[in-house]
Design a protein around this motif. Structure first.
Motif, PDB file in Angstrom:
ATOM      1  N   LEU A   4       1.014  -1.197   0.094  1.00  0.00           N
ATOM      2  CA  LEU A   4       0.063  -0.139   0.053  1.00  0.00           C
ATOM      3  C   LEU A   4       0.915   1.183   0.004  1.00  0.00           C
ATOM      4  CD1 LEU A   4      -2.521  -1.138   2.912  1.00  0.00           C
ATOM      5  CD2 LEU A   4      -2.693  -1.556   0.306  1.00  0.00           C
ATOM      6  N   SER A   5       0.710   2.201  -0.937  1.00  0.00           N
ATOM      7  CA  SER A   5       1.226   3.367  -0.796  1.00  0.00           C
ATOM      8  C   SER A   5       0.595   4.430  -0.956  1.00  0.00           C
ATOM      9  CB  SER A   5       2.407   3.273  -2.346  1.00  0.00           C
ATOM     10  OG  SER A   5       3.023   1.877  -2.011  1.00  0.00           O
ATOM     11  N   PRO A   6       1.321   5.661  -0.543  1.00  0.00           N
ATOM     12  CA  PRO A   6       0.599   6.883  -0.825  1.00  0.00           C
ATOM     13  C   PRO A   6       0.443   7.342  -2.325  1.00  0.00           C
ATOM     14  CG  PRO A   6       2.767   7.362   0.094  1.00  0.00           C
ATOM     15  CD  PRO A   6       2.347   5.858   0.249  1.00  0.00           C
ATOM     16  N   ARG A   7      -0.522   7.191  -3.103  1.00  0.00           N
ATOM     17  CA  ARG A   7      -0.599   7.242  -4.614  1.00  0.00           C
ATOM     18  C   ARG A   7      -0.212   8.504  -5.332  1.00  0.00           C
ATOM     19  NH1 ARG A   7      -2.996   2.366  -6.212  1.00  0.00           N
ATOM     20  NH2 ARG A   7      -3.590   3.450  -8.152  1.00  0.00           N
ATOM     21  N   ARG A  51      10.386   0.802   0.980  1.00  0.00           N
ATOM     22  CA  ARG A  51      10.341   1.930  -0.204  1.00  0.00           C
ATOM     23  C   ARG A  51      11.037   3.129   0.198  1.00  0.00           C
ATOM     24  NH1 ARG A  51       4.992   5.090  -2.368  1.00  0.00           N
ATOM     25  NH2 ARG A  51       5.937   6.499  -3.605  1.00  0.00           N
ATOM     26  N   ALA A  52      12.077   3.341  -0.487  1.00  0.00           N
ATOM     27  CA  ALA A  52      12.899   4.498  -0.444  1.00  0.00           C
ATOM     28  C   ALA A  52      13.239   5.288  -1.725  1.00  0.00           C
ATOM     29  CB  ALA A  52      14.071   4.107   0.216  1.00  0.00           C
ATOM     30  N   ASP A  53      12.307   6.187  -2.267  1.00  0.00           N
ATOM     31  CA  ASP A  53      12.544   6.743  -3.507  1.00  0.00           C
ATOM     32  C   ASP A  53      12.798   8.142  -3.527  1.00  0.00           C
ATOM     33  OD1 ASP A  53       9.865   7.767  -2.685  1.00  0.00           O
ATOM     34  OD2 ASP A  53       8.813   6.362  -4.108  1.00  0.00           O
ATOM     35  N   GLY A  56       6.365  -1.747   6.762  1.00  0.00           N
ATOM     36  CA  GLY A  56       5.371  -2.394   7.354  1.00  0.00           C
ATOM     37  C   GLY A  56       4.443  -3.364   6.626  1.00  0.00           C
ATOM     38  N   ASP A  57       4.806  -3.714   5.453  1.00  0.00           N
ATOM     39  CA  ASP A  57       4.480  -4.936   4.739  1.00  0.00           C
ATOM     40  C   ASP A  57       5.070  -6.223   5.117  1.00  0.00           C
ATOM     41  OD1 ASP A  57       3.044  -6.645   2.804  1.00  0.00           O
ATOM     42  OD2 ASP A  57       4.236  -5.663   1.080  1.00  0.00           O
ATOM     43  N   LEU A  74      18.197   6.720   3.893  1.00  0.00           N
ATOM     44  CA  LEU A  74      17.811   5.160   4.250  1.00  0.00           C
ATOM     45  C   LEU A  74      17.666   4.748   2.733  1.00  0.00           C
ATOM     46  CD1 LEU A  74      15.451   5.164   7.067  1.00  0.00           C
ATOM     47  CD2 LEU A  74      17.848   4.802   7.208  1.00  0.00           C
ATOM     48  N   LYS A  75      17.976   3.393   2.537  1.00  0.00           N
ATOM     49  CA  LYS A  75      17.639   2.722   1.179  1.00  0.00           C
ATOM     50  C   LYS A  75      16.715   1.433   1.480  1.00  0.00           C
ATOM     51  CE  LYS A  75      20.545   5.301  -1.134  1.00  0.00           C
ATOM     52  NZ  LYS A  75      20.517   6.487  -0.279  1.00  0.00           N
TER      53      LYS A  75
END
Length: 457
Positions: A23-26, A310-312, A319-320, A430-431
């Motif tokens: 789940l991601s902030p879209r 995720r680190a973009d 949390g997944d 962070l990566k």
């Protein structure tokens, strides 16, 4: 689930689906190609901290230069982004030409909202203003002390002239408003509040002496100390929990107040950072269900040993859990535990649940916990299921023309429930694959009601 990503070009927008079950902030991860290069003053300068973060160099993080987009206006790019947000997640194996169904484009807030007064970006200041109090006298002490930060942006000793005005204004406000401040203290916390006020008064005199001695380097540490006293006094004005959580959520873990969590991260393959402890303040006054769920998971050691997923440059997310589940499976029920979308609107006495502010038609409403600060912490969820959040969390890194402080397109769509208040700038280092060694509640655990981890660890 499918995450929508958009690249904006001069005449059109091409869309593709990327397969991901997280789940991601879209907000499209490459949507910044639409935007103008950020101004130099948007750079984030790392603060100096003690030994809680060990690094291989004194690298300073700055937002990368963004490619200049071909769209002629911010409004056009906002419309493109709205189309991306409006994508209906489908089978990720389907191609863009055959597998994408478009929902009606969501109504956009008036873009004039994007042009507002100077936003508050300091996480600790945001937390102070988010407290459920109404005491003008203490706010009049707080504001000039916070303004010292801007005064110190002036080079050299000349900055101390402005700092001196700030200190005098704060001292005068404290002297004139002391009786009102004392009257605002909660009865059960009055003794503690009085002690903090005494420390604040003494510290104010010490800061005045620092300015007179022209000791610029000593100003910021003393300012931070005084603002901690102010924040403590303001917390001592809150008597109990100010409202009732809706009955359908009342039996869930609830944080009725605030809690502090330390997140220790082991960094892999990064010459600039080996490990770091991030301090996170969770605000249960404005997000009791969301913050309570998180504290309960921390006490279950749910996040210990989990990787950054995720680190973009836009967000850091984790949390997944392993396996097919996208969130926490409660071992006592063997079912996923989800929580409602929970948003506190500025000026309201309790949060709204189960709907975005956009869905409620509150396009210009300000949230009590906005996406203003670097390291704003929020719950990830399925874009089309308001009440689908469970365990996946993210920290916002990027500020841009589409995600400006005080008018952020994430505000009112995702539940903010805290801020990173120490070492937040190192989040950008962070990566994916870096490991959360531990999360630990260091204060405020007594504010957690209905802790399910005690029933089934």
């Amino acid at each position: 689930m499918a995450a929508a990503i958009v690249s904006c070009h001069s005449q059109c927008c091409s869309s593709t689906l990327v397969s991901s079950r997280r789940l991601s902030p879209r907000i499209p991860t490459n949507y910044l190609s639409c935007l103008r290069t950020e101004s130099p003053n948007a750079a984030v300068s790392p603060r100096r901290f003690g030994p809680r973060c060990s690094s291989g160099s004194n690298k300073k993080w700055q937002p990368g230069n963004q490619e200049k987009g071909g769209l002629s206006s911010l409004k056009e790019c906002a419309i493109s982004l709205a189309l991306a947000v409006g994508l209906v997640a489908g089978d990720p194996s389907l191609s863009p030409s055959t597998g994408i169904a478009y929902a009606a484009a969501p109504a956009l807030p008036d873009l004039a909202v994007l042009i507002s007064g100077p936003p508050i970006k300091d996480p600790e200041a945001l937390l102070r203003y988010a407290l459920p109090i109404n005491n003008k006298a203490i706010r009049e002490v707080q504001k000039p002390l916070e303004d010292i930060t801007d005064s110190l942006k002036v080079a050299g000793l000349k900055a101390l002239d402005s700092v001196e005005r700030n200190v005098r204004q704060a001292s005068r406000a404290l002297k004139q408003g002391k009786s009102l401040i004392l009257a605002g203290l909660a009865e059960s916390k009055k003794d503690h509040g009085v002690q903090l006020l005494e420390k604040l008064e003494a510290g104010m005199d010490e800061l005045q002496q620092i300015v007179e001695d022209r000791n610029r380097d000593a100003v910021a540490p003393k300012q931070k100390e005084l603002l901690q006293y102010v924040g403590g006094v303001e917390e001592d004005m809150v008597e109990g929990f100010p409202y009732e959580v809706p009955e359908e959520y009342r039996s869930m873990p609830l944080l009725k107040g605030r809690a502090t969590v330390d997140m220790k991260v082991k960094v892999k393959d990064n010459p600039n950072l080996e490990e770091c402890v991030f301090r996170i303040v969770l605000d249960g006054y404005n997000a009791p269900v969301t913050a309570g769920n998180f504290v309960d998971l921390v006490e279950r050691h749910f996040y210990d040993g989990m990787e950054i997923q995720r680190a973009d440059g836009f967000v850091v997310q984790t949390g997944d859990p392993e396996g097919p589940a996208e969130g926490f499976i409660d071992p006592s029920t063997e079912k996923p535990r989800t929580i409602p979308l929970e948003i506190m609107v500025d000026g309201e006495k309790e949060p709204v649940y189960g709907a975005t502010l956009e869905e409620l038609g509150l396009y210009k409403a300000q949230t009590k916990l906005p996406f203003n600060a670097f390291g704003t912490m929020a719950m990830a969820r399925d874009e089309f299921e308001d009440n689908s959040a469970s365990s996946q969390v993210f920290w916002l890194l990027k500020e841009s023309e589409l995600t400006p402080s005080n008018a952020n397109i994430l505000d009112g769509r995702y539940a903010v429930f805290g801020y990173v208040t120490e070492n937040e700038d190192y989040l950008a280092d962070l990566k994916v694959g870096d490991v959360i060694e531990s999360m630990q509640v260091v204060s405020g655990l007594d504010n957690l009601a209905n802790p399910s981890y005690k029933i089934a660890g």
